[in-house]
Write an enzyme that holds these catalytic residues in place. Structure first.
Site, short mmCIF file in Angstrom:
data_model
loop_
_atom_site.label_atom_id
_atom_site.label_comp_id
_atom_site.label_asym_id
_atom_site.label_seq_id
_atom_site.Cartn_x
_atom_site.Cartn_y
_atom_site.Cartn_z
N HIS A 188 0.80 -1.23 0.00
CA HIS A 188 0.00 0.00 0.00
C HIS A 188 0.83 1.28 0.00
CE1 HIS A 188 0.88 -0.35 4.31
NE2 HIS A 188 0.71 0.95 4.36
C1 UD1 Z 1 -2.34 5.49 5.62
C2 UD1 Z 1 -1.07 6.09 6.21
C3 UD1 Z 1 0.07 5.10 6.07
C4 UD1 Z 1 -0.30 3.77 6.66
C5 UD1 Z 1 -1.60 3.26 6.09
C6 UD1 Z 1 -2.02 2.02 6.81
C7 UD1 Z 1 -0.75 8.53 6.01
C8 UD1 Z 1 -0.04 9.59 5.29
N1 UD1 Z 1 -0.66 7.29 5.49
O1 UD1 Z 1 -2.12 5.29 4.23
O2 UD1 Z 1 1.20 5.59 6.75
O3 UD1 Z 1 0.73 2.85 6.42
O4 UD1 Z 1 -2.63 4.26 6.25
O5 UD1 Z 1 -2.98 1.29 6.13
O6 UD1 Z 1 -1.35 8.77 7.03
N2 UD1 Z 1 -9.56 4.52 1.55
C9 UD1 Z 1 -10.72 3.85 1.50
N3 UD1 Z 1 -11.29 3.44 2.68
C10 UD1 Z 1 -10.74 3.71 3.89
C11 UD1 Z 1 -9.54 4.41 3.91
C12 UD1 Z 1 -8.94 4.81 2.73
O7 UD1 Z 1 -11.27 3.59 0.43
O8 UD1 Z 1 -11.31 3.30 4.92
C13 UD1 Z 1 -8.89 4.91 0.26
C14 UD1 Z 1 -9.24 6.32 -0.20
O9 UD1 Z 1 -9.33 6.30 -1.56
C15 UD1 Z 1 -8.00 7.10 0.20
C16 UD1 Z 1 -6.89 6.06 0.06
O10 UD1 Z 1 -7.49 4.84 0.42
O11 UD1 Z 1 -7.81 8.22 -0.57
C17 UD1 Z 1 -5.70 6.32 0.94
O12 UD1 Z 1 -6.08 6.48 2.32
P1 UD1 Z 1 -5.16 7.38 3.31
O13 UD1 Z 1 -5.64 7.25 4.71
O14 UD1 Z 1 -5.03 8.76 2.78
O15 UD1 Z 1 -3.75 6.74 3.17
P2 UD1 Z 1 -3.30 5.23 3.21
O16 UD1 Z 1 -2.70 4.88 1.91
O17 UD1 Z 1 -4.43 4.40 3.73
N1 UDP Z 2 -3.67 -6.11 8.67
C1 UDP Z 2 -4.89 -6.76 8.77
N2 UDP Z 2 -5.54 -7.14 7.63
C2 UDP Z 2 -5.02 -6.92 6.39
C3 UDP Z 2 -3.76 -6.27 6.30
C4 UDP Z 2 -3.13 -5.86 7.45
O1 UDP Z 2 -5.38 -7.00 9.88
O2 UDP Z 2 -5.65 -7.29 5.40
C5 UDP Z 2 -3.03 -5.65 9.92
C6 UDP Z 2 -1.63 -6.19 10.15
O3 UDP Z 2 -1.57 -6.59 11.49
C7 UDP Z 2 -0.73 -5.00 9.96
C8 UDP Z 2 -1.62 -3.86 10.35
O4 UDP Z 2 -2.90 -4.25 9.88
O5 UDP Z 2 0.39 -5.01 10.78
C9 UDP Z 2 -1.13 -2.54 9.84
O6 UDP Z 2 -1.54 -2.32 8.58
P1 UDP Z 2 -0.84 -1.60 7.39
O7 UDP Z 2 0.13 -2.52 6.77
O8 UDP Z 2 -1.97 -1.09 6.60
O9 UDP Z 2 -0.10 -0.31 8.01
P2 UDP Z 2 1.43 0.06 8.31
O10 UDP Z 2 1.87 -0.75 9.46
O11 UDP Z 2 2.23 -0.15 7.07
O12 UDP Z 2 1.40 1.52 8.63
#
Ligand code: UD1
Ligand code: UDP
Length: 372
Positions: free
Chosen positions: A212
């Site tokens: 991601h």
């Molecule tokens: C965010 C964090 C990242 C973390 C990740 C964990 C920041 C800058 N990034 O990234 O550090 O590793 O979460 O998963 O804070 N969206 C949905 N449904 C949701 C949430 C998001 O559809 O419930 C989609 C939206 O299109 C959104 C995109 O995902 O624009 C990105 O979501 P966002 O929270 O901005 O960043 P992540 O890539 O999820």
């Molecule tokens: N995780 C989960 N389901 C999934 C993918 C991830 O429960 O399908 C959990 C997993 O424990 C992981 C945590 O979500 O450590 C954190 O998620 P993510 O990788 O999105 O965030 P990051 O740690 O990179 O910020």
């Protein structure tokens, strides 16, 4: 008569998936400790049921006291929305301390708002550095650490970085890893889901994938290369790939996305619940990821992990754990898959203080710092 010590009102902030797992550990430990009154605030950065609600349910957390509903947006828009939504909450509730975890936009936005209101600020998982300022998380980590009053560190590199940056030694505490607290607390329940069996996967004979990071999935050529690596892995053993919402639409737009969908041994899925995901991780032959938390969880589980990134802010997972950093090179990733399936992987050891009790140490230490 000895006066009773007053309760400490602690605002616990969670916004995104990895936050929920860390805040669940802290919320539980603070409640058990008996001197904290928790005010649980969900910013709404992640909002899909599979990215949010399921974690509250499975990790035994109460409903948030406040849900700010900030949703998605550009970095500036999302950060600003957290700040404007959380400021009146802090003004109304006047917490004695604000606790933020990790490195997402909700973390830095809350930290800035709290400090401008002169509220004591705690950062849990402080001091991690990738030294890669193109990562949004690196900026969030540096900014949050710079203004936090107490910094709780998960691995030795965090101590080194914070002390080198001039943080006062009495504010920086090596407490251990709160993400691993949740893992240890819930591992029996995770095993009991038997998720691998339910999905028809044989223990040790499949690959678990997540991706991601913008640097990987927002660049079509890189995401396509990653998908090619998965196709190569699937020729050896089944691949299970729960797809993050950021990645889902991007993959759908690529021709290789259709090839993944058509491959009989590639199982594409929506994001998976915490317990089921832990179970899949515990039984995987190899995990291939760009996640932060998964590098740590695989090290704690002593499971082979390839992190497809040029750097990591969690070097203990490479130096002591089972994690290996790898370029986005399909042939190398496929070869790592072969090695892992053959059992030829470094065993790794569990890092110091990743013992399931980090949150308790934080509760004890923090309670001693705050006037009661
Ligand atoms: C965010 C964090 C990242 C973390 C990740 C964990 C920041 C800058 N990034 O990234 O550090 O590793 O979460 O998963 O804070 N969206 C949905 N449904 C949701 C949430 C998001 O559809 O419930 C989609 C939206 O299109 C959104 C995109 O995902 O624009 C990105 O979501 P966002 O929270 O901005 O960043 P992540 O890539 O999820
Ligand atoms: N995780 C989960 N389901 C999934 C993918 C991830 O429960 O399908 C959990 C997993 O424990 C992981 C945590 O979500 O450590 C954190 O998620 P993510 O990788 O999105 O965030 P990051 O740690 O990179 O910020």
């Amino acid at each position: 008569m000895i006066p009773l010590r007053s309760m400490i009102k602690a605002a616990l902030i969670a916004g995104a998936r990895p936050n929920f797992i860390k805040i669940a550990a802290l919320e539980h430990a603070f409640r058990q400790y008996g001197r904290f009154e928790n005010l649980l605030i969900h910013t709404g950065q992640h909002y899909d049921a599979k990215m949010s609600d399921i974690f509250f349910r499975q990790l035994g957390m109460p409903e948030p006291d406040l849900y700010l509903g900030v949703g998605s947006g550009s970095h500036a828009a999302q950060t600003a929305r957290v700040m404007t939504e959380i400021e009146p909450v802090f003004q109304t509730h006047r917490p004695d301390v604000v606790v933020v975890v990790g490195d997402v936009n909700s973390t830095v936005a809350t930290a800035l708002t709290a400090k401008k209101l002169h509220l004591p600020l705690v950062h849990v998982e402080a001091g991690l550095r990738s030294f890669d300022r193109s990562m949004p998380e690196e900026i969030n980590r540096m900014a949050t650490d710079a203004i936090s009053d107490w910094l709780y560190v998960s691995e030795p590199s965090g101590m080194t970085h914070l002390l080198a940056e001039g943080q006062p030694a009495d504010r920086v505490v090596f407490a251990g890893n709160v993400m691993i607290d949740s893992l240890r607390r819930f591992e029996d329940r995770a095993l009991a889901t038997m998720e691998h069996t339910k999905r028809g996967l044989e223990a040790g004979r499949y690959f678990l994938i997540t991706a991601h990071r913008p640097a990987m999935v927002d660049v079509p050529e890189r995401l396509a290369m990653f998908a090619e690596a998965l196709l190569g892995l699937a020729d050896q053993a089944p691949v299970i790939f729960p797809i993050h919402p950021r990645t889902a639409s991007k993959l759908r737009d690529l021709p290789v996305g259709a090839r993944l969908e058509a491959h009989p041994d590639v199982h594409l899925a929506e994001p998976i619940g915490y317990l089921e995901f832990m179970c899949l991780m515990m039984h995987a032959g190899l995990v291939v990821t760009d996640s932060g938390g998964i590098q740590e969880e695989t090290t704690a589980l002593q499971k082979p992990c390839v992190t497809v990134r040029p750097n990591t802010e969690r070097p203990v997972t490479v130096d002591e754990g089972t994690n290996v950093l790898m370029d986005l090179d399909a042939a190398a990733i496929v070869e790592a898959g072969r090695q892992a399936l053959s059992g030829a992987w470094k065993p790794g050891r569990i890092p110091e203080l990743w013992d399931g009790h980090a949150s308790e140490r934080i509760a004890r230490h923090l309670a001693a710092q705050l006037p009661g």
